[in-house]
Write a protein that holds these residues in place. Structure first.
Motif, PDB file in Angstrom:
ATOM      1  N   TRP A 103       0.833  -1.204   0.000  1.00  0.00           N
ATOM      2  CA  TRP A 103       0.000   0.000   0.000  1.00  0.00           C
ATOM      3  C   TRP A 103       0.873   1.261   0.000  1.00  0.00           C
ATOM      4  O   TRP A 103       0.614   2.204  -0.737  1.00  0.00           O
ATOM      5  CB  TRP A 103      -0.938   0.011   1.206  1.00  0.00           C
ATOM      6  N   ILE A 104       1.914   1.260   0.833  1.00  0.00           N
ATOM      7  CA  ILE A 104       2.800   2.421   0.899  1.00  0.00           C
ATOM      8  C   ILE A 104       3.498   2.617  -0.458  1.00  0.00           C
ATOM      9  O   ILE A 104       3.598   3.744  -0.950  1.00  0.00           O
ATOM     10  CB  ILE A 104       3.833   2.260   2.032  1.00  0.00           C
ATOM     11  N   SER A 106       2.410   1.733  -3.379  1.00  0.00           N
ATOM     12  CA  SER A 106       1.459   2.205  -4.378  1.00  0.00           C
ATOM     13  C   SER A 106       1.133   3.686  -4.165  1.00  0.00           C
ATOM     14  O   SER A 106       0.913   4.417  -5.133  1.00  0.00           O
ATOM     15  CB  SER A 106       0.173   1.375  -4.327  1.00  0.00           C
ATOM     16  N   GLN A 107       1.137   4.140  -2.936  1.00  0.00           N
ATOM     17  CA  GLN A 107       0.876   5.539  -2.659  1.00  0.00           C
ATOM     18  C   GLN A 107       2.048   6.427  -3.047  1.00  0.00           C
ATOM     19  O   GLN A 107       1.860   7.559  -3.496  1.00  0.00           O
ATOM     20  CB  GLN A 107       0.534   5.758  -1.176  1.00  0.00           C
ATOM     21  N   LEU A 108       3.252   5.923  -2.883  1.00  0.00           N
ATOM     22  CA  LEU A 108       4.426   6.733  -3.189  1.00  0.00           C
ATOM     23  C   LEU A 108       4.781   6.738  -4.666  1.00  0.00           C
ATOM     24  O   LEU A 108       5.134   7.779  -5.211  1.00  0.00           O
ATOM     25  CB  LEU A 108       5.631   6.218  -2.386  1.00  0.00           C
ATOM     26  N   GLY A 110       3.017   4.680  -7.280  1.00  0.00           N
ATOM     27  CA  GLY A 110       2.022   4.239  -8.220  1.00  0.00           C
ATOM     28  C   GLY A 110       2.333   2.910  -8.872  1.00  0.00           C
ATOM     29  O   GLY A 110       1.992   2.682 -10.021  1.00  0.00           O
TER      30      GLY A 110
END
Length: 111
Positions: A103-104, A106-108, A110
């Motif tokens: 998740w981290i 993908s947030q940072l 993509g």
């Protein structure tokens, strides 16, 4: 006490890095990833081995807490509850480590 906690946090950080970032790196395409594929495969298998070892230690922790709880005395019961609580917290962190890192990432970036 501080040294033991610091060691636990360092091992947890290593486990998070190995389990999460190998999946992210394996999902990327192009850019010379072919030459790193053996390393990525090794890290992925190491992450799976560490997850299995952590789950085994969790089982051992629950068994230890159960035996401690059956020993007569209030002190043993209190220690057993502490061991069981710590085991639950450790297993939740262990089993959610891959999800948190993905998740981290993908947030940072993509990925």
């Amino acid at each position: 006490m501080i040294g033991k906690r610091l060691t636990t946090l360092v091992l947890l950080a290593i486990l998070l890095a190995v389990t999460g970032f190998t999946g992210v790196a394996a999902a990327q395409t192009g850019g010379g990833a072919g030459e790193l594929q053996p390393l990525i495969d090794f890290l992925d298998s190491l992450a799976q081995l560490l997850m299995l070892a952590g789950a085994s230690l969790g089982t051992l922790g629950f068994a230890t807490a159960g035996v401690m709880y059956m020993i007569p005395g209030e002190d043993w019961s209190r220690k057993a509850k502490t061991v069981a609580k710590s085991t639950i917290i450790g297993l939740v962190i262990l089993l959610s480590a891959n999800m948190m890192v993905a998740w981290i990432a993908s947030q940072l970036g993509g990925f």
